[in-house]
Structure formats: structure tokens, C-alpha cells
Design an enzyme around this catalytic site. Structure first.
Site, PDB file in Angstrom:
ATOM      1  CB  CYS A   2      -0.944   0.091   1.199  1.00 30.28           C
ATOM      2  SG  CYS A   2      -2.093  -1.270   1.296  1.00 30.28           S
ATOM      3  NE  ARG A  27       4.591   1.859  -0.141  1.00 29.73           N
ATOM      4  CZ  ARG A  27       5.630   1.656   0.642  1.00 29.73           C
ATOM      5  NH1 ARG A  27       6.839   1.851   0.175  1.00 29.73           N
ATOM      6  NH2 ARG A  27       5.488   1.262   1.889  1.00 29.73           N
ATOM      7  CD1 TRP A  74      -0.177  -6.250  -3.281  1.00 24.44           C
ATOM      8  CD2 TRP A  74      -0.327  -6.882  -1.140  1.00 24.44           C
ATOM      9  NE1 TRP A  74       0.202  -7.563  -3.197  1.00 24.44           N
ATOM     10  CE2 TRP A  74       0.125  -7.982  -1.905  1.00 24.44           C
ATOM     11  CE3 TRP A  74      -0.486  -7.056   0.232  1.00 24.44           C
ATOM     12  CZ2 TRP A  74       0.414  -9.223  -1.342  1.00 24.44           C
ATOM     13  CZ3 TRP A  74      -0.198  -8.287   0.790  1.00 24.44           C
ATOM     14  CH2 TRP A  74       0.247  -9.346   0.013  1.00 24.44           C
ATOM     15  CG  ASN A 100       1.805   1.051   4.170  1.00 19.84           C
ATOM     16  OD1 ASN A 100       1.524  -0.111   3.928  1.00 19.84           O
ATOM     17  ND2 ASN A 100       3.045   1.488   4.214  1.00 19.84           N
ATOM     18  N   GLY A 101      -0.415  -0.676   6.310  1.00 25.44           N
ATOM     19  CA  GLY A 101      -0.031  -1.531   7.436  1.00 25.44           C
ATOM     20  C   GLY A 101      -1.154  -2.482   7.791  1.00 25.44           C
ATOM     21  CD  GLU A 476      17.111 -12.503  -8.544  1.00 29.57           C
ATOM     22  OE1 GLU A 476      16.615 -13.091  -7.571  1.00 29.57           O
ATOM     23  OE2 GLU A 476      16.698 -11.416  -8.967  1.00 29.57           O
ATOM     24  CE  LYS A 480      13.680 -10.541 -10.816  1.00 30.95           C
ATOM     25  NZ  LYS A 480      14.285 -10.241  -9.605  1.00 30.95           N
ATOM     26  CD  GLU A 483       9.956 -11.207  -9.450  1.00 24.08           C
ATOM     27  OE1 GLU A 483       9.305 -10.739  -8.519  1.00 24.08           O
ATOM     28  OE2 GLU A 483      11.190 -11.084  -9.542  1.00 24.08           O
ATOM     29  CG  HIS A 499      19.198 -36.982  -5.809  1.00 21.62           C
ATOM     30  ND1 HIS A 499      19.627 -38.244  -5.457  1.00 21.62           N
ATOM     31  CD2 HIS A 499      20.314 -36.271  -6.079  1.00 21.62           C
ATOM     32  CE1 HIS A 499      20.951 -38.288  -5.499  1.00 21.62           C
ATOM     33  NE2 HIS A 499      21.394 -37.096  -5.871  1.00 21.62           N
ATOM     34  CE  LYS A 597      11.378  -2.164  -6.196  1.00 17.47           C
ATOM     35  NZ  LYS A 597      11.781  -3.460  -6.751  1.00 17.47           N
TER      36      LYS A 597
END
Ligand code: F6R
Length: 602
Positions: A2, A27, A74, A100-101, A476, A480, A483, A499, A597
Site C-alpha cells: 500500500c 506498493r 495491496w 498502510n499496514g 534468481e 525473475k 514472477e 534425485h 514491491k
């Protein structure tokens, strides 16, 4: 998660807030809204969906005013919907809030207020803030905010307006970031600097439980005893263009392309700038173990660092995701160094891991990109990366800057332990300094990756393999890809495939294979052959000589470099590969679905 913004001044708040929300959209972007306060109380427009949807609504229902608050969401409590969007307004339309929170005791407060006759409209935790503030309100807004902050449990950054005081905007925060911007035409609150950068580079960083009272004329700060707090204004060094796309189709591509420069800046800061001074203060001899903890890509940077540190320092290094570290009762003490890596410096799990490490007496070193963030302030020492504002949700340049900072730390520490002579250290540093130029060389060859990626859009699943450092960077590459392209992918240590995972390999499965660790060339080649013989295709990244297996293996070479630092080069290819696949699929690369983010919730 947010983003909030507020403005009070002598210009129309609405376009300023909408523009600021665009800079905060990374955000959260499932709904957005804003409220302005005029002589007749609040006018609120809020809308499910991206900011474009809010802008369309604002055309149909124009608003204006000299003070207002805005929010991009969000969702945590309550689905994305118009009614769950912020701002939330109390039932008497007297107080409006953006949050926000997460309010942990919202249920209890909600029940309490319901018993008092308050009707709730949304499923959010945030609505209780507006309703409670209105319930507490007794002519003095600041006293209301103090009372409110005493009752709320959890994390919050709040922008609060009251219809009875249309010329005042109040902010308070706990465990979530909030800055106060000061410009020639008015004052701002915002979750992050890019939201205000166009108007000002003069900011205050609000601390937990501080209250900011903004008017068009000035800003005052108070503690919860209502005593005045004097704060130092800071000058932000980022320029406004850094938060614009600059002609690129996506921020992600722009940020990939910026890497040569930001790596140069990061190296310069850590070799001869303030970062160098900070590193010099650390006496590595005091520590018997190193723990690295972080989330997501920052954790992947930690995985690479483990190999580099262990090779150069011969100290045991543990890497743990911060969400696990914080609850595992880590075996650390005064002789442990805990390294926390974070672009935002606001990731809730990483902050909690740092607090846990401090509680146990460990020394905490953070590697952070955002100046003034919680991690940077609370850790014992902080080393800044110089990546500038990173807007795309998927990190690229900040990740690369983190790697570089970790390499330089490793070399400094190895010298401190007497594991490297000054001459050897100089050679390593020379290699690290060569990274920006070599990254630029790779970026000049972007067409090759672009062409290859264009042919990969149809894959449903992609595997990434490597050994040692190549395994670390494979994680990584895999993150990438998944996502931003929504293609399922997994990273494995090359030797681990047989395995179990090899059962998933079939005709035309793509296996991206990293091969930069010289002594393991034959081993990773044999892993590649194991999948090729089962029908897979291989993208082979590295310089080891190999066959093309009848066109089923394609090799992308890298500029030569000391192998400890090869992840900094292979990751550029991996970033471009993921980017171009997502671009060819026509996806919203900068804002992948379900992601945000800055992950300020658990
Ligand atoms: C992936 C990505 C995330 C972040 C993670 C930690 O591209 O960006 O995985 O790395 O959310 O964020 P910071 O570094 O801000 O702590």
C-alpha cells in the site's frame, strides 16, 4: 504494501495526489482512491483496479481542493473492491484516513464500536481507524490522534484529515515508513520519496510514534506526550528523472539498462565514499560466524554471497530467509555478524529478523538501497547501495548492487582476517571494478537474448540449474522468470536433478544451465547431457566449450571475469531473458499480478 500520499498547500491537491500515487503504485495496485477536504466535508472517489480506473472515475466525478489524501492498495483484509479501497471515512463523514499496514486488534475495536452503534461498511482492518478516530474526536485533532495511536496495535502509517480542520493534515506512523516533504507550494506526506520527488528533495523521515501536523504554511512534529520534537530536514540525492521511464517501455528494462552506472556508483561509494568508512569500522576478527538473512531476490543475493564469503574468509556462513530466521531461535550471539539485505529497508520479515538478531546480542550490518529506511536506521551499521529509486516490482539493479556490495565486503573482510594479501585484494577489487564495463558489453548484445526469449513464450515450465555459485544465481534467474512471465520455474543444484526432478523432464522442456565455475564444467555438462538425452532443450550460459547437440543447446557467452564474480554477469542475461519472455507475452511487467514491491506485512 500500500502506498499513501497527502498534500496540503496552495495548489490543487488532486492532480498532485494522482501523480504521486502513480509513483507509489509499485506498493500495491488492486484499488486506489483519494479524498479532498472542502468547506462541506469530504469528497471521496475510490475505485477497484489500477490507477487508470481511478483516473477515469475522476473524469466523471471531478474533485478539487487544497488538501487531500490518497492511497493505492495491496489487499490484506477484505478483497479488492470499491468499498474496501481507501480513504476510509467515519460514519459522520468527519474524519478520513489512509492507512498502510495492518491493525492487529481491529476485530476487537470493531466489536467495541459496533456496540456503541457504529456501522461498518468495509471488510478492512483500516476502516476501524477512521471510525475510532471519529468516536474519540473531541474538537482537538492532535489529541484524537494520540489517543488513537495508543489504542491501535500492529503497524501503520496514517494520513488523517478532519472536516472540522480542513487546513490541517496529520500523519503518524509505527513500523511502516512515512516521509514528510517540504516544497515551495505546500507540504506532503508519502510512503516513499519518488511520490514527492517532482516537487521537492527536502524531506523529514518520521519516526515511530511521532506525529506530524502539516498546514500549507509549515510542519510541526510532536511526540505522544504532545511535546514538540525538533527534526532535521534531509536532502535527497535522487533526481526526479530517476523515477520516470525515460523512453523505455517498462521501468524494468530501464532499470536493467541503468546497471553499468549504478554499479559504478555503488563501487565508488564502497571504495572511497561514506560506505568505505562504514566498512573500515567493522572488526571482522570479533566474529566467529556470519548469518545472512533477507527475502526474495535479496535472499538470493545472500546465497551467492555465502559461496564468496566462505571461499575468501573460510568462516561458516549461514543464509536463511528472514521469515524463517525470525522464528527459529537462531544460534547466534555477540560473536555473530548478521547481514541483512534489503532494497527497500522496510521488508517486515527482514526488520523482524534484525530485531531478533539484536536481541540476541549479534552485530547487525544492513545492505540497503533506500536511505533513511527502518533497516538502515536500526541496524548497527548500514551500507548503502547506490541503485537509486527502483520502481519495477521485480528487482534488477538493486539486486546487482547488492551483489557488488557483498563482494566488496567479502574482500575487505578477507583482508581483515589475513586471508588475502593487499596485492591479492587489489586484484579482486580490480575484477569487481571491471563488472560495470562487462555488464555494459552484455547489454549491447541484448538482441541475442531478445531473439532467444521470443521463441520461449510457449513454455509452461522452465528449470534452471547450476552448481556452486551458478546454483545460487540460478535461483534468481528462476524467480525473475516466474514472477513476471507467470511461467512455472524451479532452480536446482545440477547434481540434485536426478534425485527426483528429472522425472519432469520431457521433450522440449527448457533447462537453463549456468556454467561459469571452471572446476565444475564437466559435472554441469554431464547434468545438461542427462536432460538433453531425455528430450530437453538447453540454454547454456557461460564460456565452457560444448556441443550444440543438433541445435538443442544454445550457448550465450559472457565476458571473461574471475569466476567468483560471474554471477553479476550471468544475472544480466537471466534478467533480460525473463523480461523479453514477459514482454513477448504482453504482460504488465512492472506490476506483476498479486505482487507488491515493498512487503511491509508478514
Ligand atoms: C523479486 C523481488 C522481491 C524482493 C523481496 C525483498 O524481484 O523484488 O523478491 O527482493 O520482496 O524486498 P527488499 O529487498 O525490499 O527487502
Amino acid at each position: 504494501m500500500c502506498g499513501i500520499i497527502g498534500y496540503i498547500g496552495n495548489q490543487d491537491a488532486v492532480p498532485i495526489i494522482v501523480e504521486g500515487l502513480k509513483k507509489l503504485e509499485y506498493r500495491g495496485y488492486d484499488s486506489a482512491g483519494l479524498a479532498v477536504c472542502g468547506a462541506d466535508g469530504f469528497s471521496v472517489v475510490k475505485q477497484k483496479g489500477r490507477l487508470d480506473a481511478l483516473e477515469i472515475r475522476l473524469k466523471q466525478q471531478p474533485l478539487s481542493g487544497f488538501a487531500g489524501i490518497g492511497h493505492t492498495r495491496w489487499a490484506t483484509h477484505g478483497e479488492p473492491s470499491d468499498v474496501n479501497s481507501h480513504p476510509h471515512v467515519g460514519q459522520q463523514n468527519r474524519i478520513a484516513v489512509v492507512h498502510n499496514g495492518i491493525i492487529e486488534n481491529y476485530q476487537e475495536i470493531k466489536e467495541y464500536l459496533q456496540q456503541k452503534g457504529v456501522t461498518f461498511h468495509s471488510q478492512t482492518d483500516s476502516e476501524v481507524i477512521a471510525q475510532l478516530a471519529e468516536y474519540y474526536y473531541d474538537k482537538e485533532l492532535i489529541k484524537t490522534v494520540v489517543k488513537l495511536s495508543r489504542r491501535l496495535e500492529g503497524s501503520y502509517a496514517l494520513g488523517i484529515m478532519c472536516a472540522a480542520h480542513p487546513d490541517v493534515l496529520v500523519a503518524v506512523k509505527k513500523d511502516n515508513p512515512l516521509i514528510i516533504g517540504v516544497s515551495a507550494h505546500g507540504h506532503f506526506i508519502a510512503s516513499d520519496i519518488p511520490a514527492v520527488l517532482k516537487h521537492t528533495n527536502q524531506v523529514y523521515y518520521l519516526e515511530d510514534n511521532e506525529i506530524a501536523v502539516l498546514t500549507a504554511q509549515g510542519v510541526q512534529f510532536f511526540n505522544t506526550e504532545l511535546e514538540t520534537v525538533s527534526k532535521k530536514i534531509e536532502t535527497v540525492s535522487w533526481n526526479p528523472e530517476a523515477a520516470e521511464k525515460g523512453g523505455y517501455p517498462h521501468f524494468m528494462l530501464k532499470e536493467i539498462m541503468e546497471q553499468p552506472q549504478i554499479l559504478k556508483d555503488t563501487i565508488a561509494n564502497l571504495l572511497s565514499g561514506k560506505g568505505a568508512e562504514v566498512m573500515q569500522q567493522i572488526d571482522i576478527k570479533k566474529f566467529t560466524r556470519v548469518c545472512i538473512t533477507a527475502c526474495g531476490s535479496a535472499y538470493n543475493a545472500g546465497l551467492v554471497a555465502k559461496y564468496v564469503f566462505e571461499r575468501l574468509l573460510r568462516l561458516p556462513v549461514e543464509v536463511e530467509t528472514a521469515s524463517e530466521f525470525r522464528y527459529k531461535d537462531a544460534i547466534i550471539d555477540e560473536q555473530s555478524m548478521v547481514i541483512l539485505i534489503s532494497q527497500s529497508g522496510e521488508t517486515a520479515d527482514t526488520i523482524a529478523a534484525m530485531r531478533e538478531a539484536k536481541r540476541k546480542g549479534a552485530f547487525t550490518l544492513s545492505i540497503v538501497n533506500v536511505v533513511g529506511s527502518t533497516l538502515s536506521k536500526e541496524s548497527d551499521v548500514c551500507i548503502y547501495t547506490a541503485a537509486g529509486p527502483e520502481i519495477a516490482v521485480a528487482t534488477t539493479k538493486a539486486f546487482s548492487a547488492q551483489l557488488t556490495a557483498l563482494y566488496l565486503l567479502a574482500v575487505r573482510f578477507a583482508v581483515g582476517l589475513g586471508r588475502l594479501t593487499p596485492t591479492q585484494a587489489k586484484q579482486y577489487i580490480g575484477q569487481i571494478q571491471s563488472i560495470p564495463k562487462k555488464v555494459a558489453e552484455i547489454l549491447q548484445e541484448v538482441d541475442t537474448v531478445q531473439r532467444y526469449a521470443a521463441a520461449c513464450v510457449g513454455y509452461k515450465s522452465v528449470f534452471f540449474i547450476g552448481r556452486n555459485l551458478d546454483y545460487a544465481i540460478a535461483t534468481e534467474g528462476s524467480l525473475k522468470l516466474k514472477e513476471i512471465s507467470y511461467i512455472h520455474s524451479e532452480a536446482y543444484a545440477g547434481g540434485e536433478l536426478k534425485h527426483g526432478t528429472i522425472s519432469l523432464i520431457e521433450d522440449n522442456t527448457l533447462v537453463v544451465t549456468l556454467a561459469t565455475v571452471e572446476k565444475l564444467y564437466p559435472k554441469i555438462l554431464s547434468n545438461a547431457e542427462q536432460v538433453l538425452s531425455r528430450g530437453a532443450r538447453v540454454l547454456w550460459i557461460g564460456n565452457a566449450q560444448t556441443d550444440d547437440y543438433g541445435g538443442r543447446l544454445v550457448q550465450l557467452r559472457l565476458p571473461p571475469i574471475e569466476e567468483l564474480f560471474a554471477p553479476s554477469l550471468s544475472v544480466i542475461v537471466l534478467q533480460l531473458f525473463a523480461y523479453y519472455i514477459a514482454a513477448n507475452k504482453g504482460l504488465d511487467i512492472d506490476k506483476p499480478r498479486n505482487l507488491a514491491k515493498s512487503v511491509t506485512v508478514e
